[in-house]
Design a protein around this motif. Sequence first.
Motif, PDB file in Angstrom:
ATOM      1  N   THR A   2     -24.148  22.200 108.591  1.00 23.76           N
ATOM      2  CA  THR A   2     -22.950  21.426 108.256  1.00 23.76           C
ATOM      3  C   THR A   2     -21.859  22.322 107.709  1.00 23.76           C
ATOM      4  O   THR A   2     -20.680  22.157 108.019  1.00 23.76           O
ATOM      5  CB  THR A   2     -23.290  20.344 107.223  1.00 23.76           C
ATOM      6  N   ASP A   6     -18.068  22.797 108.997  1.00 22.63           N
ATOM      7  CA  ASP A   6     -16.955  22.581 108.062  1.00 22.63           C
ATOM      8  C   ASP A   6     -16.041  23.795 108.011  1.00 22.63           C
ATOM      9  O   ASP A   6     -14.810  23.670 107.956  1.00 22.63           O
ATOM     10  CB  ASP A   6     -17.497  22.271 106.660  1.00 22.63           C
ATOM     11  N   ARG A   9     -14.073  23.895 111.195  1.00 25.57           N
ATOM     12  CA  ARG A   9     -13.043  22.855 111.152  1.00 25.57           C
ATOM     13  C   ARG A   9     -11.871  23.300 110.287  1.00 25.57           C
ATOM     14  O   ARG A   9     -10.696  23.175 110.679  1.00 25.57           O
ATOM     15  CB  ARG A   9     -13.650  21.565 110.601  1.00 25.57           C
ATOM     16  N   ASP A 141      -7.719  13.843 108.331  1.00 27.73           N
ATOM     17  CA  ASP A 141      -8.415  12.574 108.572  1.00 27.73           C
ATOM     18  C   ASP A 141      -9.256  12.605 109.838  1.00 27.73           C
ATOM     19  O   ASP A 141      -9.812  11.573 110.244  1.00 27.73           O
ATOM     20  CB  ASP A 141      -7.388  11.424 108.679  1.00 27.73           C
ATOM     21  N   SER A 142      -9.349  13.770 110.463  1.00 23.59           N
ATOM     22  CA  SER A 142     -10.089  13.885 111.722  1.00 23.59           C
ATOM     23  C   SER A 142     -11.409  14.607 111.498  1.00 23.59           C
ATOM     24  O   SER A 142     -11.520  15.488 110.635  1.00 23.59           O
ATOM     25  CB  SER A 142      -9.258  14.653 112.765  1.00 23.59           C
ATOM     26  N   ASN A 143     -12.407  14.236 112.298  1.00 23.18           N
ATOM     27  CA  ASN A 143     -13.709  14.908 112.200  1.00 23.18           C
ATOM     28  C   ASN A 143     -13.704  16.200 113.003  1.00 23.18           C
ATOM     29  O   ASN A 143     -12.686  16.549 113.625  1.00 23.18           O
ATOM     30  CB  ASN A 143     -14.825  13.972 112.668  1.00 23.18           C
ATOM     31  N   PHE A 144     -14.818  16.876 113.030  1.00 19.13           N
ATOM     32  CA  PHE A 144     -14.888  18.186 113.689  1.00 19.13           C
ATOM     33  C   PHE A 144     -14.530  18.094 115.164  1.00 19.13           C
ATOM     34  O   PHE A 144     -13.757  18.898 115.687  1.00 19.13           O
ATOM     35  CB  PHE A 144     -16.291  18.785 113.538  1.00 19.13           C
ATOM     36  N   GLU A 146     -12.740  15.858 116.779  1.00 23.20           N
ATOM     37  CA  GLU A 146     -11.319  15.569 116.978  1.00 23.20           C
ATOM     38  C   GLU A 146     -10.454  16.790 116.686  1.00 23.20           C
ATOM     39  O   GLU A 146      -9.496  17.082 117.411  1.00 23.20           O
ATOM     40  CB  GLU A 146     -10.906  14.397 116.081  1.00 23.20           C
TER      41      GLU A 146
END
Length: 273
Positions: A2, A6, A9, A141-144, A146
């Motif tokens: 993870t 992260d 990202r 506000d977007s995940n990996f 996106e």
Amino acid sequence: MTNIFDSMRTGMINSIIDSFSGFDQYLSDSYTALTANVFSGNWAAIANSISGIIKPTATIICGICFLIEFLKITINGDVIKYEYLIRVFAKLCIAKASIDISTDALKFVFTTVSKWITQVSTDTITVGSQLATSAQTTLNDSNFGEVFAIWLSSCLFIFFLKIIGIMINVMGYARSFELTCVNSVAPLPFAFLCLDDGMGSGSRTFKNFAFVYIAICLRGLFMVISLSLFCKLAGSISFSDWTSGLSDLLVLSLVLLMALVKSDQWAGRLLTA
């Protein structure tokens, strides 16, 4: 695992944000080039050095033009008409004085337009920061997945944005180079003021030079106006819809590039209309 995603990202987000923020530097450099004073520093030193070499030749040309005018009067049998001699001699004096003050005359035109440019470009350039802030909100506000899709779709556009920034700088510095070159040879067209072949070729040479010089100065004004409009319009772009935001920025960037390229024609048409 993870933590790796992260970190990736975060790295992609920072890459996009830094690219937008860096666009401000390109625009700032362009404003600096467009507002550079070509009558000071190295610009002036180069122009004055070349102008000093050309002035003696311009003075000789001025004398030759006077001689041609004098011979024309003599051949036509008008030598006894002192008013013609006074007129030709006055034109010689005006041409010689114009050669001596050619730099000051050009400086006056340049300074006048530069004041307009400075007044147009007084605001601090923050369009890149504004775009970065808007993009940051969407990316946070977007995940990996996106963020990765956004980063992938943005790579080509960000590269294109950098190319536009470089081209803007090139055009800004090219104008300063052009002004310096014109300033360097200014004594030559002033030397033809006393030449009159019946068709006004001497005055036409000077008039063409004056129009070209004013057009170059005005081109800088039009370029700054275009940049200012771009900053105002681009600063309001929202990236709540990323695709729409990129499309709007792409369109504005292309319009800006076209406006900068067309600024030369606009300035020319303004003077020849």
